[in-house]
Design an enzyme around this catalytic site. Structure first.
Site, PDB file in Angstrom:
ATOM      1  N   TYR A 102       0.859  -1.188   0.000  1.00 60.85           N
ATOM      2  CA  TYR A 102       0.000   0.000   0.000  1.00 60.85           C
ATOM      3  C   TYR A 102       0.890   1.231   0.000  1.00 60.85           C
ATOM      4  O   TYR A 102       1.848   1.321   0.762  1.00 60.85           O
ATOM      5  CB  TYR A 102      -0.885   0.003   1.249  1.00 60.85           C
ATOM      6  CG  TYR A 102      -1.798   1.206   1.363  1.00 60.85           C
ATOM      7  CD1 TYR A 102      -2.834   1.413   0.449  1.00 60.85           C
ATOM      8  CD2 TYR A 102      -1.634   2.143   2.388  1.00 60.85           C
ATOM      9  CE1 TYR A 102      -3.680   2.507   0.559  1.00 60.85           C
ATOM     10  CE2 TYR A 102      -2.481   3.242   2.506  1.00 60.85           C
ATOM     11  CZ  TYR A 102      -3.500   3.419   1.587  1.00 60.85           C
ATOM     12  OH  TYR A 102      -4.338   4.507   1.701  1.00 60.85           O
ATOM     13  N   ASP A 120       9.256   3.079  -0.006  1.00 68.90           N
ATOM     14  CA  ASP A 120       8.172   3.678   0.754  1.00 68.90           C
ATOM     15  C   ASP A 120       8.411   3.330   2.220  1.00 68.90           C
ATOM     16  O   ASP A 120       8.097   2.231   2.673  1.00 68.90           O
ATOM     17  CB  ASP A 120       6.825   3.140   0.268  1.00 68.90           C
ATOM     18  CG  ASP A 120       5.656   3.723   1.066  1.00 68.90           C
ATOM     19  OD1 ASP A 120       5.915   4.350   2.118  1.00 68.90           O
ATOM     20  OD2 ASP A 120       4.508   3.547   0.631  1.00 68.90           O
ATOM     21  N   LYS A 123       3.850   9.201   8.816  1.00 67.99           N
ATOM     22  CA  LYS A 123       3.632   8.601  10.132  1.00 67.99           C
ATOM     23  C   LYS A 123       4.633   9.111  11.191  1.00 67.99           C
ATOM     24  O   LYS A 123       4.418  10.175  11.720  1.00 67.99           O
ATOM     25  CB  LYS A 123       3.583   7.080  10.000  1.00 67.99           C
ATOM     26  CG  LYS A 123       2.391   6.699   9.087  1.00 67.99           C
ATOM     27  CD  LYS A 123       2.009   5.249   9.021  1.00 67.99           C
ATOM     28  CE  LYS A 123       0.694   5.111   8.269  1.00 67.99           C
ATOM     29  NZ  LYS A 123       0.736   4.294   7.075  1.00 67.99           N
TER      30      LYS A 123
HETATM   31  C1  LIG Z   1       0.086   4.725   5.713  1.00 71.37           C
HETATM   32  C2  LIG Z   1       0.893   4.455   4.501  1.00 71.37           C
HETATM   33  C3  LIG Z   1       0.875   5.323   3.398  1.00 71.37           C
HETATM   34  C4  LIG Z   1      -0.094   6.458   3.281  1.00 71.37           C
HETATM   35  O1  LIG Z   1       0.101   7.434   4.244  1.00 71.37           O
HETATM   36  P1  LIG Z   1      -1.134   8.395   4.608  1.00 71.37           P
HETATM   37  O2  LIG Z   1      -0.516   9.377   5.561  1.00 71.37           O
HETATM   38  O3  LIG Z   1      -2.183   7.524   5.204  1.00 71.37           O
HETATM   39  O4  LIG Z   1      -1.580   9.042   3.354  1.00 71.37           O
HETATM   40  C5  LIG Z   1       1.778   5.087   2.377  1.00 71.37           C
HETATM   41  N1  LIG Z   1       2.627   4.054   2.420  1.00 71.37           N
HETATM   42  C6  LIG Z   1       2.655   3.193   3.447  1.00 71.37           C
HETATM   43  C7  LIG Z   1       3.654   2.085   3.458  1.00 71.37           C
HETATM   44  C8  LIG Z   1       1.769   3.345   4.505  1.00 71.37           C
HETATM   45  O5  LIG Z   1       1.769   2.446   5.506  1.00 71.37           O
END
Ligand SMILES: *Cc1c(COP(=O)(O)O)cnc(C)c1O
Length: 430
Positions: free
Chosen positions: A145, A240, A268
């Site tokens: 994701y 990511d 995060k």
């Molecule tokens: C949470 C998440 C996102 C998206 O971040 P948001 O602040 O919710 O838009 C992207 N990549 C990873 C791996 C994530 O866990």
């Protein structure tokens, strides 16, 4: 059984006003077959719901709260920054401090741009990669994701678990047409797509530890293999690190595994609970971003001074207290190996994947080494487990395909209480 009258009341009003009653789907608790718990406050390792029930929290806002809720130093930073004004839409010193801090902690970051979410970070990193390479296609992995931007809602894991077809209504097939999907931990599937799309792939984007199909660790040499393929094919490697950044260590998964990506996305933890994301990496790529280059990307609230103050405080704390990482990793070891031994003793058809303070309990015997194996999980059994824990005052991910997060506010007491509750569940199921 905790009383949840106020949560129920709030939810019945919320569903009339907000789609599904929530502002992000997983919060609706649909995959655990119950109404959501509304959280009123948090302190340390605990959250308290709207009815006054207290829970040990293993969600931690999905990762940001690595120091626990309402950490005193972080709160001081927020109030001090807020007193000076909330936003100016102009350059501020805090942005320079944040950029200096992030680039000093993560060696691959030569330049960094702040945004407001992880979604924006990955979306913008891909735009920079496409602008730099002048190629259109991107390669992602099934079950990874990367936020909810159009091109990335293809086999996107997490709340979407249910070829290049979008997972979501409202995403035109054309938006997803340049998104190629390979299998996590399967380099052959990557080589094959590069073979079929010679000189057309701008970048591989990957969660260096997958944490949105449940936690799945990279197989030995998988990340190295991606690095080699990208270098050989003239594509960029984008990590990511929205979850792994500043969680697996102060230099993220890239430091942990010793791989240097070309670009990285963060979110995060770097916001400490404020809405923050960032992307950065090689100077020659980042110089493509406006206003220094032709790749447009902007944000009214990007680099917001209050958000920067929280991020700087949390990241500096982690830098100055490296023992936090060994401590939460040791707690992780106690919790996850404890769960493993319960599984063994009770013969439960489950397995655990974990690294440091991050892990998942899968309701499938495993091993879970990728997306197809994760999908074998018995989600109804996970729902029963989740509900058992909630009733025992333990708040864990309300979906099988999410990670569990340990903070520095957790201790042996919380871990032991959790293991006891898990033991009771699996003894009863036997
Ligand atoms: C949470 C998440 C996102 C998206 O971040 P948001 O602040 O919710 O838009 C992207 N990549 C990873 C791996 C994530 O866990």
């Amino acid at each position: 059984m905790p009383r949840l009258d106020r949560s129920k009341e709030l939810f019945s009003e919320a569903v009339k006003l907000i789609p599904g009653g929530v502002n992000s789907p997983v919060r609706a608790f649909r995959s655990v077959n119950r109404d959501p718990v509304f959280i009123a406050s948090g302190e340390g390792a605990y959250v308290t719901d709207a009815d006054g029930n207290s829970y040990i929290d293993y969600v931690g806002s999905w990762g940001p709260m690595i120091l626990g809720h309402a950490h005193a130093g972080v709160l001081d930073a927020v109030t001090a920054a807020a007193r000076k004004g909330l936003s100016f839409g102009a350059a501020t010193e805090a942005e320079v401090s944040m950029a200096r801090l992030m680039t000093s902690l993560v060696p691959s970051l030569e330049m960094v741009r702040m945004v407001n979410s992880g979604t924006e970070a990955t979306m913008s990193a891909l735009r920079a990669a496409r602008g730099f390479t002048q190629r259109d296609k991107i390669l992602k992995f099934a079950g990874c994701y990367h936020g909810h931007s159009d091109a990335l809602l293809v086999k996107a894991g997490s709340g979407l678990l249910s070829g290049s077809t979008p997972d979501s209504a409202g995403v035109p097939a054309s938006c997803a047409a340049d998104t190629l999907v390979a299998q996590y931990n399967d380099l052959d599937s990557v080589e094959k797509l590069f073979g079929q799309n010679k000189n057309q792939i701008a970048a591989i984007i990957v969660e260096p530890v997958a944490a949105n199909m449940g936690v799945v660790l990279p197989a030995p040499l998988f990340l190295e293999g991606l690095r080699d393929i990208c270098s050989k094919e003239g594509a960029l490697l984008i990590f990511d690190e929205v979850i792994t950044g500043f969680r697996l260590g102060i230099d993220g998964a890239q430091g942990h595994f010793g791989i240097t990506p070309d670009l990285s996305a963060f979110g995060k933890i770097i916001g400490g609970g404020m809405p923050v994301g960032a992307y950065g990496g090689r100077r020659d790529i980042m110089e493509m971003v406006a206003p220094s280059g032709p790749v447009y990307q902007a944000g009214t609230l990007s680099g917001n001074p209050v958000a920067m103050a929280v991020g700087i405080t949390q990241l500096s704390y982690l830098r100055d207290h490296p023992e936090v990482y060994s401590r939460i990793a040791a707690l992780g070891e106690t919790l996850f190996s404890g769960l493993e031994s319960i599984i063994q003793r009770t013969g439960a058809p489950c397995c655990v994947n974990h690294i440091g303070s991050l892990g998942s309990l899968f309701f499938t015997p495993g091993p879970v080494t990728g997306f197809p194996q994760a999908l074998l999980s018995d989600t109804a059994a996970y729902a029963a487990y989740f509900n058992h824990l909630i009733e025992a005052g333990i708040y864990t991910a309300p979906a099988q395909f999410e990670a569990l997060f340990i903070s520095n506010a957790h201790g042996e007491t919380e871990i032991n209480r959790t293991l006891l509750a898990a033991e009771r569940f699996f003894q009863k199921e036997k």
